[in-house]
Design a protein around this motif. Structure first.
Motif, mmCIF file in Angstrom:
data_model
loop_
_atom_site.group_PDB
_atom_site.id
_atom_site.type_symbol
_atom_site.label_atom_id
_atom_site.label_comp_id
_atom_site.label_asym_id
_atom_site.label_seq_id
_atom_site.Cartn_x
_atom_site.Cartn_y
_atom_site.Cartn_z
ATOM 1 N N ALA A 3 -4.278 37.845 -31.480
ATOM 2 C CA ALA A 3 -4.341 38.941 -30.509
ATOM 3 C C ALA A 3 -5.607 39.791 -30.652
ATOM 4 O O ALA A 3 -6.174 40.222 -29.647
ATOM 5 N N ASP A 4 -6.073 40.001 -31.888
ATOM 6 C CA ASP A 4 -7.208 40.926 -32.072
ATOM 7 C C ASP A 4 -8.486 40.420 -31.405
ATOM 8 O O ASP A 4 -9.281 41.217 -30.912
ATOM 9 N N THR A 5 -8.699 39.110 -31.372
ATOM 10 C CA THR A 5 -9.900 38.569 -30.720
ATOM 11 C C THR A 5 -9.571 37.900 -29.382
ATOM 12 O O THR A 5 -10.458 37.345 -28.736
ATOM 13 N N ASP A 6 -8.314 37.957 -28.974
ATOM 14 C CA ASP A 6 -7.848 37.258 -27.766
ATOM 15 C C ASP A 6 -8.301 35.793 -27.775
ATOM 16 O O ASP A 6 -8.868 35.290 -26.816
ATOM 17 N N THR A 7 -8.064 35.143 -28.914
ATOM 18 C CA THR A 7 -8.399 33.734 -29.065
ATOM 19 C C THR A 7 -7.104 32.935 -29.197
ATOM 20 O O THR A 7 -6.174 33.363 -29.873
ATOM 21 N N THR A 8 -7.048 31.815 -28.522
ATOM 22 C CA THR A 8 -5.874 30.956 -28.583
ATOM 23 C C THR A 8 -6.337 29.539 -28.904
ATOM 24 O O THR A 8 -7.388 29.114 -28.423
ATOM 25 N N ILE A 9 -5.590 28.845 -29.745
ATOM 26 C CA ILE A 9 -5.922 27.448 -30.026
ATOM 27 C C ILE A 9 -4.686 26.594 -29.785
ATOM 28 O O ILE A 9 -3.556 27.075 -29.949
ATOM 29 N N SER A 10 -4.900 25.356 -29.389
ATOM 30 C CA SER A 10 -3.776 24.438 -29.217
ATOM 31 C C SER A 10 -4.128 23.060 -29.740
ATOM 32 O O SER A 10 -5.240 22.577 -29.545
ATOM 33 N N LEU A 11 -3.164 22.475 -30.407
ATOM 34 C CA LEU A 11 -3.258 21.082 -30.822
ATOM 35 C C LEU A 11 -2.294 20.328 -29.903
ATOM 36 O O LEU A 11 -1.121 20.679 -29.814
ATOM 37 N N LEU A 12 -2.799 19.330 -29.198
ATOM 38 C CA LEU A 12 -1.982 18.562 -28.254
ATOM 39 C C LEU A 12 -1.890 17.135 -28.743
ATOM 40 O O LEU A 12 -2.890 16.566 -29.164
ATOM 41 N N TRP A 13 -0.701 16.560 -28.710
ATOM 42 C CA TRP A 13 -0.599 15.155 -29.114
ATOM 43 C C TRP A 13 0.581 14.462 -28.468
ATOM 44 O O TRP A 13 1.501 15.104 -27.969
ATOM 45 N N PHE A 14 0.509 13.132 -28.507
ATOM 46 C CA PHE A 14 1.577 12.303 -27.975
ATOM 47 C C PHE A 14 2.442 11.859 -29.149
ATOM 48 O O PHE A 14 1.918 11.581 -30.228
ATOM 49 N N GLY A 15 3.730 11.775 -28.947
ATOM 50 C CA GLY A 15 4.644 11.380 -30.014
ATOM 51 C C GLY A 15 4.354 9.976 -30.517
ATOM 52 O O GLY A 15 3.803 9.162 -29.800
ATOM 53 N N LEU A 16 4.690 9.723 -31.780
ATOM 54 C CA LEU A 16 4.411 8.419 -32.385
ATOM 55 C C LEU A 16 5.013 7.270 -31.591
ATOM 56 O O LEU A 16 4.465 6.184 -31.515
ATOM 57 N N GLU A 17 6.161 7.519 -30.960
ATOM 58 C CA GLU A 17 6.824 6.449 -30.198
ATOM 59 C C GLU A 17 6.062 6.113 -28.924
ATOM 60 O O GLU A 17 6.322 5.123 -28.267
ATOM 61 N N ASP A 18 5.080 6.960 -28.570
ATOM 62 C CA ASP A 18 4.348 6.762 -27.322
ATOM 63 C C ASP A 18 2.912 6.323 -27.554
ATOM 64 O O ASP A 18 2.079 6.395 -26.669
ATOM 65 N N LEU A 19 2.619 5.898 -28.784
ATOM 66 C CA LEU A 19 1.244 5.540 -29.121
ATOM 67 C C LEU A 19 0.728 4.365 -28.302
ATOM 68 O O LEU A 19 1.398 3.352 -28.169
ATOM 69 N N PRO A 20 -0.498 4.488 -27.787
ATOM 70 C CA PRO A 20 -1.146 3.304 -27.245
ATOM 71 C C PRO A 20 -1.635 2.469 -28.425
ATOM 72 O O PRO A 20 -1.624 2.947 -29.562
ATOM 73 N N ASP A 21 -2.071 1.248 -28.196
ATOM 74 C CA ASP A 21 -2.623 0.444 -29.290
ATOM 75 C C ASP A 21 -3.833 1.143 -29.877
ATOM 76 O O ASP A 21 -4.613 1.762 -29.176
ATOM 77 N N VAL A 22 -3.973 1.023 -31.187
ATOM 78 C CA VAL A 22 -5.084 1.671 -31.867
ATOM 79 C C VAL A 22 -6.248 0.674 -31.952
ATOM 80 O O VAL A 22 -6.040 -0.481 -32.301
ATOM 81 N N PRO A 23 -7.459 1.092 -31.589
ATOM 82 C CA PRO A 23 -8.588 0.165 -31.673
ATOM 83 C C PRO A 23 -8.831 -0.276 -33.114
ATOM 84 O O PRO A 23 -8.516 0.444 -34.050
ATOM 85 N N GLU A 24 -9.408 -1.471 -33.277
ATOM 86 C CA GLU A 24 -9.590 -2.007 -34.629
ATOM 87 C C GLU A 24 -10.686 -1.282 -35.405
ATOM 88 O O GLU A 24 -10.620 -1.135 -36.598
ATOM 89 N N THR A 25 -11.719 -0.873 -34.699
ATOM 90 C CA THR A 25 -12.772 -0.121 -35.370
ATOM 91 C C THR A 25 -13.178 1.047 -34.487
ATOM 92 O O THR A 25 -13.019 0.998 -33.276
#
Ligand SMILES: [Zn+2]
Length: 292
Positions: A241-263
């Motif tokens: 509140a003192d600096t009126d700064t907001t942060i958010s971490l957004l993510w998809f649940g593990l059950e919704d993962l797309p394939d992970v690239p190999e490298t």
């Protein structure tokens, strides 16, 4: 002006390569030596974290506000080193701003570089738990690296294997969103300079007008432009509140993962999650997390 986050990352890693980082959680002096910096501590004005003066012999004098917390001082030191190594002018040196947006971007880039220095990729990867983010996980990582909560959350988003983003907001506007590899490949985009979207946890916390942290489920198209609707994702948000700064971490649940690239882009192998189907080369996107 857009930011080439991967370019900043590469420059930071090139800089770190020449440094012995084994004790960097306790002692930043190897960075100072590598950047030809002599450090000074002074009682500066409130809100002034530090500044750099470059001498004619090419060495630099960095002054840090001794009144700020040790954690903040460590970040300031790395941020000032970023200005030096990246050759970016600072917007906190008293020169009048001609364009706030451009100067602001320099500061964001220096913050990213500083996060790379404070929480080096190799050390981070060694200890980060292979699980979805949580308040406890981010706090634990911040404590381990003596970094702030936002710095650790940002680091989590840029290094994790799941589709994840970290959004920095100030005075109700999105300043910048950094994305994990998986989210980048999915071409998920959050517009900088847009207002905090209605329906997000961030928007709700900011309306309360006090310091608070909350995790909740939100519709994916609340945050992502041109996105299919009908699916949900997670948002961990914190408002200062003192600096009126907001942060958010957004993510998809593990059950919704797309394939992970190999490298990843740097040719570094990334782990696959157990139980995932063979890579098909196609991203099954967006995540199939049904609206809760
Ligand atoms: Zn700066």
């Amino acid at each position: 002006m857009s930011i080439d986050e991967l370019d900043i990352q590469q420059k930071a890693r090139d800089f770190i390569k020449q440094v012995d980082i084994s004790n960097i959680r306790d002692d930043l002096s190897p960075y100072l030596t590598a950047a030809k910096v002599k450090l000074h501590f002074e009682k500066l004005n409130e809100g002034e974290s530090g500044y750099t003066f470059t001498k004619s012999d090419g060495t630099h004098s960095v002054t840090v506000n001794s009144l700020e917390t040790p954690e903040r001082q460590r970040f300031t030191i790395c941020h000032e080193i970023a200005h030096i190594v990246l050759g970016l002018p600072s917007s906190h040196d008293g020169i009048p701003a001609w364009g706030f947006a451009k100067r602001d971007v320099n500061e964001i880039m220096c913050d990213m570089f500083a996060a790379e220095l404070l929480m080096p990729y190799k050390l981070w990867s060694d200890i980060v738990p292979n699980e979805e983010p949580s308040l406890e996980l981010i706090q634990k990582m911040a404590g381990y690296f003596k970094a702030s909560f936002p710095a650790a959350a940002s680091r989590y988003a840029s290094l994790c294997e799941i589709p994840c983003a970290f959004v920095t907001m100030n005075r109700g506007n999105v300043l910048y969103a950094s994305r994990s590899n998986a989210l980048r490949q999915a071409r998920a985009w959050i517009s900088p300079r847009s207002v905090i979207p209605v329906g997000s946890v961030a928007s709700r916390l900011r309306c309360l007008g006090k310091n608070s942290t909350e995790t909740g489920s939100v519709a994916q198209d609340v945050w992502f432009d041109n996105w299919e609707n009908g699916y949900d994702m997670w948002e961990l948000s914190r408002h200062y509140a003192d600096t009126d700064t907001t942060i958010s971490l957004l993510w998809f649940g593990l059950e919704d993962l797309p394939d992970v690239p190999e490298t990843d882009r740097f040719g570094v192998g990334v782990r696959n999650y157990d139980g995932l189907a063979e890579l098909t080369g196609e991203l099954p996107w967006p995540g199939r997390q049904k609206r809760r």
